[in-house]
Design a protein around this motif. Structure first.
Motif, PDB file in Angstrom:
ATOM      1  N   HIS A  28       0.580  -0.261  -5.638  1.00  0.00           N
ATOM      2  CA  HIS A  28       0.290   0.369  -4.572  1.00  0.00           C
ATOM      3  C   HIS A  28      -1.116   1.093  -4.914  1.00  0.00           C
ATOM      4  O   HIS A  28      -2.012   1.212  -4.131  1.00  0.00           O
ATOM      5  CB  HIS A  28       1.212   1.382  -3.943  1.00  0.00           C
ATOM      6  N   SER A  78       0.825  -1.139  -0.068  1.00  0.00           N
ATOM      7  CA  SER A  78       0.035  -0.023  -0.006  1.00  0.00           C
ATOM      8  C   SER A  78       0.894   1.113  -0.045  1.00  0.00           C
ATOM      9  O   SER A  78       0.479   2.313  -0.058  1.00  0.00           O
ATOM     10  CB  SER A  78      -0.926   0.101   1.091  1.00  0.00           C
ATOM     11  N   THR A  79       2.217   1.028   0.062  1.00  0.00           N
ATOM     12  CA  THR A  79       3.249   2.307   0.151  1.00  0.00           C
ATOM     13  C   THR A  79       3.832   2.175  -1.282  1.00  0.00           C
ATOM     14  O   THR A  79       4.174   1.261  -2.022  1.00  0.00           O
ATOM     15  CB  THR A  79       4.339   1.908   1.192  1.00  0.00           C
ATOM     16  N   SER A  80       3.756   3.461  -1.897  1.00  0.00           N
ATOM     17  CA  SER A  80       4.554   3.391  -3.042  1.00  0.00           C
ATOM     18  C   SER A  80       5.940   2.775  -2.933  1.00  0.00           C
ATOM     19  O   SER A  80       6.659   3.095  -2.215  1.00  0.00           O
ATOM     20  CB  SER A  80       4.665   4.884  -3.423  1.00  0.00           C
TER      21      SER A  80
END
Length: 589
Positions: free
Chosen positions: A528, A448-450
């Protein structure tokens, strides 16, 4: 397998056709359609056209509106501001499109690309005879998700695990094993991952002590490196024992990560040994690489050291040994020429970006990469502790990946157990769901994080039921499954004739974007964005629950059926989306 155009693409086409019909002098024009908070969609393309045609944008917008075909797609269209078009779709169009998606099984109306190529993804690259640590997490998780997503969108994907299985350090290990042949044996000859790593650690520590204290052993170890590189059969057999023992350990860790790794996909550094000399010869003969102080090097105008002097990519060392560059360039040759790849993706730490920039540029100069064959580094950042510093144990050592996963599963199992009584989970279900929730929490926090950004590893937040976590998504899915079980004789059924509540419309419009999001994720290698889409989907679902009761005797049967249809399609979309991220969705939580 049905290809279901999204509502946005259908509207885009109608607006583009209307632009051409109303303004033939403009030629082909893009309506520049996007989602809007003032209507379902807003088209902004007329402003640029008006400037080009030197016309009044509001008048041009009115002409376009008049040229739109009558039909059941558009409910309302208004000219707003200096010439924007605000478009609201009919409720029937939303439900009919979703019904077509629902009828398409697991693909949900997302067609595979017709003319796809072959992509080789290089990910999950542990080192033989060494423990996997938190630094190995991101390559494995991000790479596995991209494999699933690209395959779903129709790409032919070849997995490659470029394990560290070669180098001078093996001289020490192999020589020790020659002199202590029983050190890698197990009592039952069926080592699990923990036993395999334990024996490897034992050999490594003992051989290191001997190497540092015994000059004769050190000399024998160096001779063993020569024998290994020369292909001595007995030396290679001992080397293979280290590789096999390490695979037992690797597979146990990947199993904990709920990832499938197959033997044919593992082609480590050693797999390109036979190509190294030819790679160097080609580079030197074509002038791509030149001799510098006895080494074979490639120079770049834009790569210089602090002193201003060029920093080369060293392909072959002064002593005749090969560096990582020779192996990486040989791997590119193999993947392009033998595997017929047109795209190479490397899921590798961002700190290696300069190395890969130089390797890719060298391969381009050599002609192995070109307009038709491209390479991309899917660079990722560092896993940080809560303090914002690189994640370490309290003792300051690197966190073992197994320990991290075990703790995540323990924390998640506690959370599942607290809720288990309400849904009547058995002990086996609690344990199984605890694993799915724990591993899912770790993967989702990463995905979910770049990828290029660092992120903080905070297990308390990861296993929370609130906020942007996989647990929130898993509970959303399980809640829908519970509603469907309680529905009794009522079955999900689409009713396009019904008027939709605002929350129903918002949920339906978001569901329809699934295919477009997957295309964007696959195109940019950005998992993400899929995680963000799924979180927004679960958030729309929460709003829907608050405003629209699904099972109610006060609602007409068709309203109940239509709402069951919406939540059932939401569950299927959540399930498929999470599956593409490598995360399980338990039926009951």
């Amino acid at each position: 397998m049905a290809s279901v155009p999204s509502l946005a693409s259908t509207l885009q086409q109608q607006l583009a056709d209307a632009l051409t019909a109303a303004l033939p002098e403009a030629g082909t024009a893009d309506p520049l359609l996007r989602r809007s908070d003032r209507a379902d969609f807003q088209a902004n393309g007329i402003l640029a056209l008006a400037k080009k045609l030197k016309g009044n944008p509001r008048e041009l917008a009115s002409k376009v509106t008049a040229a739109l075909p009558a039909g059941d797609l558009i409910k309302d269209i208004e000219v707003s501001g200096p010439g924007f078009l605000n478009v609201t779709l009919t409720d029937g169009a939303i439900i009919r499109t979703l019904a077509a998606r629902a009828a398409d099984g697991d693909r949900l109306g997302v067609p595979p690309k017709a003319a796809s190529g072959t992509t080789v993804i290089d990910y999950a690259q542990p080192n033989v005879a060494k423990e996997m640590h938190v630094g190995h997490l991101r390559s494995a998780v991000i790479g596995d998700a991209m494999v699933q997503i690209l395959e779903f969108t129709g790409e032919n994907v070849v997995r490659r695990h470029h394990i560290g299985d070669w180098g001078t350090q093996f001289g020490m290990l192999i020589q020790y094993l020659f002199e202590h042949p029983d050190e890698l044996k197990h009592e039952d000859d069926k080592a699990d991952g923990e036993a395999a790593m334990s024996s490897l650690n034992r050999v490594y520590k003992a051989s290191r002590v001997l190497f540092d204290s015994d000059e004769e052993f050190k000399a024998r170890s160096r001779d063993r490196v020569v024998a290994l590189q020369a292909g001595d059969p007995e030396t290679l057999a001992h080397w293979q024992r280290f590789v096999d023992e390490s695979k037992i350990y690797f597979y146990s860790v990947f199993n904990k990560l709920d990832m499938e790794i197959d033997d044919p996909d593992i082609v480590g550094e050693s797999g390109y040994n036979d190509m190294l000399e030819e790679t160097c010869r080609i580079l030197e003969e074509t002038g791509v690489a030149v001799r510098s102080e006895g080494a074979l090097c490639v120079f770049f105008d834009d790569v210089k050291g602090p002193d201003g002097n060029p920093v080369p990519l060293i392909v072959k060392k002064t002593n005749g040994g090969y560096g990582y560059a020779a192996t990486d360039l040989s791997a590119i040759r193999d993947r392009v020429q033998n595997l017929k790849a047109d795209t190479l993706v490397y899921v590798v730490d961002a700190r290696q970006s300069l190395h890969f920039k130089m390797v890719f540029e060298t391969a381009r100069r050599a002609g192995w990469l070109n307009e038709d064959v491209k390479a991309h580094q899917l660079a990722f950042g560092t896993v940080l502790g809560k303090d914002g510093k690189p994640f370490k144990t309290r003792e300051g050592t690197t966190v073992r990946l197994e320990d991290l996963l075990d703790e995540a599963v323990d924390r998640a199992t506690t959370v599942v157990r607290e809720k288990a009584g309400k849904v009547g989970l058995s002990e086996d279900e609690i344990v199984e769901n605890g694993r799915y929730v724990g591993v899912g929490a770790v993967k989702y926090a990463d995905l979910s994080t770049s990828a290029v950004r660092d992120y903080k590893f905070d297990l308390d937040q990861m296993v929370s039921l609130n906020g942007d976590t996989s647990v929130y998504l898993q509970y959303a899915y399980a809640r829908i499954r519970s509603i469907l079980r309680k529905a009794g004789d009522a079955k999900p059924a689409a009713h396009p004739e019904l008027e939709l509540a605002p929350a129903e419309r918002a949920l339906g419009l978001h569901l329809d974007q699934f295919g477009a999001v997957l295309d964007e994720v696959a195109e940019g290698y950005e998992p993400h964005k899929l995680a963000a889409y799924l979180y927004q989907l679960a958030s729309h679902l929460t709003t829907f629950y608050d405003q629209c009761q699904v099972l109610s005797d006060e609602n007409p049967a068709e309203v109940v059926e239509n709402r069951l249809f919406l939540v059932e399609l939401t569950a299927r979309t959540l399930h498929q989306g999470m599956k593409l991220l490598g995360i399980r969705t338990p039926e009951r939580l």
